[in-house]
Design a protein around this motif. Structure first.
Motif, PDB file in Angstrom:
ATOM      1  N   VAL A 184       0.870  -1.179   0.000  1.00 45.72           N
ATOM      2  CA  VAL A 184       0.000   0.000   0.000  1.00 45.72           C
ATOM      3  C   VAL A 184       0.904   1.226   0.000  1.00 45.72           C
ATOM      4  O   VAL A 184       1.757   1.389   0.881  1.00 45.72           O
ATOM      5  CB  VAL A 184      -0.916   0.011   1.240  1.00 45.72           C
ATOM      6  CG1 VAL A 184      -1.766   1.277   1.269  1.00 45.72           C
ATOM      7  CG2 VAL A 184      -1.808  -1.224   1.246  1.00 45.72           C
ATOM      8  N   ARG A 185       0.750   2.082  -0.991  1.00 49.25           N
ATOM      9  CA  ARG A 185       1.697   3.185  -1.162  1.00 49.25           C
ATOM     10  C   ARG A 185       1.515   4.299  -0.144  1.00 49.25           C
ATOM     11  O   ARG A 185       2.474   4.897   0.309  1.00 49.25           O
ATOM     12  CB  ARG A 185       1.568   3.748  -2.585  1.00 49.25           C
ATOM     13  CG  ARG A 185       2.041   2.802  -3.667  1.00 49.25           C
ATOM     14  CD  ARG A 185       2.282   3.558  -4.971  1.00 49.25           C
ATOM     15  NE  ARG A 185       1.061   4.181  -5.452  1.00 49.25           N
ATOM     16  CZ  ARG A 185       0.216   3.613  -6.300  1.00 49.25           C
ATOM     17  NH1 ARG A 185       0.458   2.394  -6.734  1.00 49.25           N
ATOM     18  NH2 ARG A 185      -0.869   4.238  -6.708  1.00 49.25           N
ATOM     19  N   MET A 228      -5.989   5.916   0.421  1.00 48.72           N
ATOM     20  CA  MET A 228      -7.107   4.988   0.485  1.00 48.72           C
ATOM     21  C   MET A 228      -8.429   5.729   0.518  1.00 48.72           C
ATOM     22  O   MET A 228      -9.454   5.223   0.072  1.00 48.72           O
ATOM     23  CB  MET A 228      -6.990   4.106   1.732  1.00 48.72           C
ATOM     24  CG  MET A 228      -5.859   3.101   1.703  1.00 48.72           C
ATOM     25  SD  MET A 228      -5.724   2.180   3.246  1.00 48.72           S
ATOM     26  CE  MET A 228      -7.311   1.367   3.321  1.00 48.72           C
ATOM     27  N   TYR A 229      -8.414   6.952   1.049  1.00 48.73           N
ATOM     28  CA  TYR A 229      -9.669   7.629   1.373  1.00 48.73           C
ATOM     29  C   TYR A 229      -9.870   8.940   0.623  1.00 48.73           C
ATOM     30  O   TYR A 229     -10.656   9.778   1.041  1.00 48.73           O
ATOM     31  CB  TYR A 229      -9.721   7.900   2.879  1.00 48.73           C
ATOM     32  CG  TYR A 229      -9.460   6.670   3.703  1.00 48.73           C
ATOM     33  CD1 TYR A 229     -10.356   5.602   3.696  1.00 48.73           C
ATOM     34  CD2 TYR A 229      -8.318   6.551   4.486  1.00 48.73           C
ATOM     35  CE1 TYR A 229     -10.117   4.459   4.436  1.00 48.73           C
ATOM     36  CE2 TYR A 229      -8.075   5.420   5.248  1.00 48.73           C
ATOM     37  CZ  TYR A 229      -8.976   4.379   5.214  1.00 48.73           C
ATOM     38  OH  TYR A 229      -8.752   3.256   5.949  1.00 48.73           O
ATOM     39  N   VAL A 230      -9.191   9.129  -0.469  1.00 49.75           N
ATOM     40  CA  VAL A 230      -9.382  10.326  -1.281  1.00 49.75           C
ATOM     41  C   VAL A 230      -9.873   9.902  -2.658  1.00 49.75           C
ATOM     42  O   VAL A 230      -9.766   8.749  -3.050  1.00 49.75           O
ATOM     43  CB  VAL A 230      -8.078  11.140  -1.404  1.00 49.75           C
ATOM     44  CG1 VAL A 230      -7.619  11.625  -0.034  1.00 49.75           C
ATOM     45  CG2 VAL A 230      -6.973  10.324  -2.057  1.00 49.75           C
ATOM     46  N   GLY A 231     -10.429  10.839  -3.410  1.00 47.98           N
ATOM     47  CA  GLY A 231     -10.998  10.499  -4.704  1.00 47.98           C
ATOM     48  C   GLY A 231      -9.958  10.309  -5.781  1.00 47.98           C
ATOM     49  O   GLY A 231      -8.782  10.642  -5.612  1.00 47.98           O
ATOM     50  N   GLY A 232     -10.390   9.740  -6.905  1.00 50.36           N
ATOM     51  CA  GLY A 232      -9.523   9.606  -8.057  1.00 50.36           C
ATOM     52  C   GLY A 232      -8.864   8.245  -8.182  1.00 50.36           C
ATOM     53  O   GLY A 232      -9.023   7.364  -7.348  1.00 50.36           O
ATOM     54  N   GLU A 233      -8.083   8.093  -9.248  1.00 47.20           N
ATOM     55  CA  GLU A 233      -7.455   6.815  -9.565  1.00 47.20           C
ATOM     56  C   GLU A 233      -6.260   6.505  -8.681  1.00 47.20           C
ATOM     57  O   GLU A 233      -5.965   5.332  -8.420  1.00 47.20           O
ATOM     58  CB  GLU A 233      -7.001   6.825 -11.028  1.00 47.20           C
ATOM     59  CG  GLU A 233      -8.136   6.958 -12.042  1.00 47.20           C
ATOM     60  CD  GLU A 233      -7.620   6.977 -13.470  1.00 47.20           C
ATOM     61  OE1 GLU A 233      -6.386   6.899 -13.648  1.00 47.20           O
ATOM     62  OE2 GLU A 233      -8.441   7.075 -14.391  1.00 47.20           O
ATOM     63  N   ALA A 234      -5.537   7.536  -8.245  1.00 46.34           N
ATOM     64  CA  ALA A 234      -4.302   7.324  -7.486  1.00 46.34           C
ATOM     65  C   ALA A 234      -4.589   6.547  -6.200  1.00 46.34           C
ATOM     66  O   ALA A 234      -5.463   6.908  -5.420  1.00 46.34           O
ATOM     67  CB  ALA A 234      -3.650   8.665  -7.153  1.00 46.34           C
TER      68      ALA A 234
END
Length: 380
Positions: A338-339, A344-350
């Motif tokens: 897990v980078r 884990m808890y923000v929007g988007g692809e990243a």
């Protein structure tokens, strides 16, 4: 071959392996709780799991915990989730949906409503809101009418989940959310039939599970528990008494499964619950939180739980960071870590849909090798 990769059945479902993707909150729904297309991509990437249990969805508006949590209580939610289940089914997967009411774990800035709970005992921690972290508010103590309507909301949400294409639902009675709050002494100070004794404190959980089972069939219903868990400020007080009583009260229901979170095969309570539960037991190994994943992603811990009587093994972060976790574990390939926990808890692809598969890694290596050869090539 490890038993983790042996096929099995869960009710009417054929599972190609015994690895379950555990539900993990990811905060990628719209502000209105409608699942977004990126969620279909995320879950379809992980369709090789024997079973996916999708992240917690709220059965009503007041049950919302944090921003961008999906719901399952209106037609728009159902339509959004149907895109997800269609994508997973097309990729060969199977899905249940977790139903979670946050209880006191919520905030008016997130739901527009004052949270409700068994007793007016506020969470001692701050709550994430669109305006940043804020102190939790004192929840409103649920009336008997609230209790009845909330159980009905769980049943309605379960019917919505089936309409959305899920094979079943998991009732969340763990991790300090509403149903767990009813079971714990420090959050349930009631003196009526839903408080006091162990029988009183488990009553709401039993009623919710039975009402959901009546709505969609018990073979489509799972229950999640976290005995002794302290997440979200929970202190059960008498763990060794609560869970045997809960298991006994539900043993005759014919549920699809019981999902035991942070299970330790050496723990007496785990052994007691395995002995008392007549159906399928999903066990989630205690791998810690926040630190690096074990090199094997939890494979050894899962195998120990299978040896101790578990039927299926659920893994969370390992699936989060490795879309092809089943394939990686089956061949002993290295795992992605897990980078960034925050991502884990923000929007988007990243940190969501951009974790590479083994095949993508091989292609990248081949391209790098080819580019290196071309860089060293000169014409005469």
């Amino acid at each position: 071959m490890s038993r983790l990769f042996a096929p099995t059945r869960l009710g009417a479902l054929h599972l190609p392996n015994r690895l379950v993707m555990a539900p993990l909150t990811r905060n990628r729904a719209g502000a209105d709780g409608v699942p977004q297309p990126i969620m279909a991509t995320y879950y379809a990437q992980r369709a090789s799991a024997g079973l996916i249990i999708a992240e917690a969805a709220t059965p009503n508006a007041v049950g919302q915990t944090y921003p961008n949590i999906p719901g399952i209580h209106n037609e728009q939610h159902v339509a959004g989730w149907r895109q997800v289940t269609d994508a997973v089914r097309a990729a060969g997967g199977r899905m249940f949906l977790q139903l979670q009411h946050g209880g006191r774990v919520g905030h008016p800035d997130n739901s527009g409503l004052t949270p409700v709970a068994p007793s007016p005992v506020p969470l001692s921690e701050t709550i994430h809101t669109p305006g940043g972290r804020k102190d939790a508010v004192v929840p409103r103590e649920m009336t008997l009418a609230d209790i009845r309507s909330t159980a009905a909301d769980f049943a309605s949400a379960a019917r919505n989940a089936i309409d959305a294409g899920f094979s079943g639902v998991e009732v969340h009675a763990a991790n300090g959310h509403l149903l767990h709050q009813f079971m714990a002494r420090n959050t349930n100070h009631r003196t009526d039939a839903y408080g006091g004794s162990v029988a009183g404190r488990i009553r709401f959980v039993v009623e919710v599970v039975r009402e959901v089972a009546e709505a969609i069939g018990p073979e489509r219903v799972g229950l999640r528990i976290s005995p002794g868990g302290t997440v979200n400020g929970i202190d059960e007080g008498d763990t060794e008494s609560i869970y045997p009583a809960l298991i006994e009260a539900l043993a005759d229901t014919g549920l699809a499964y019981l999902h035991y979170v942070f299970a330790d095969p050496d723990q007496h309570l785990f052994q007691q619950i395995r002995k008392g539960w007549p159906g399928t037991l999903i066990a989630n190994p205690a791998l810690g939180w926040g630190g690096p994943l074990p090199a094997d992603g939890g494979k050894h811990a899962g195998e120990r739980l299978l040896d101790a009587g578990a039927d299926l093994i659920s893994l969370g972060r390992a699936f989060l960071a490795n879309p092809d976790l089943v394939e990686r574990l089956s061949v002993g390939a290295p795992l992605n870590q897990v980078r960034d926990q925050h991502m884990m808890y923000v929007g988007g692809e990243a940190g969501y849909t951009d974790y590479p598969t083994m095949a993508a890694g091989h292609r990248a290596e081949e391209l790098e090798h080819r580019d290196g050869e071309l860089a060293g090539f000169t014409t005469r």
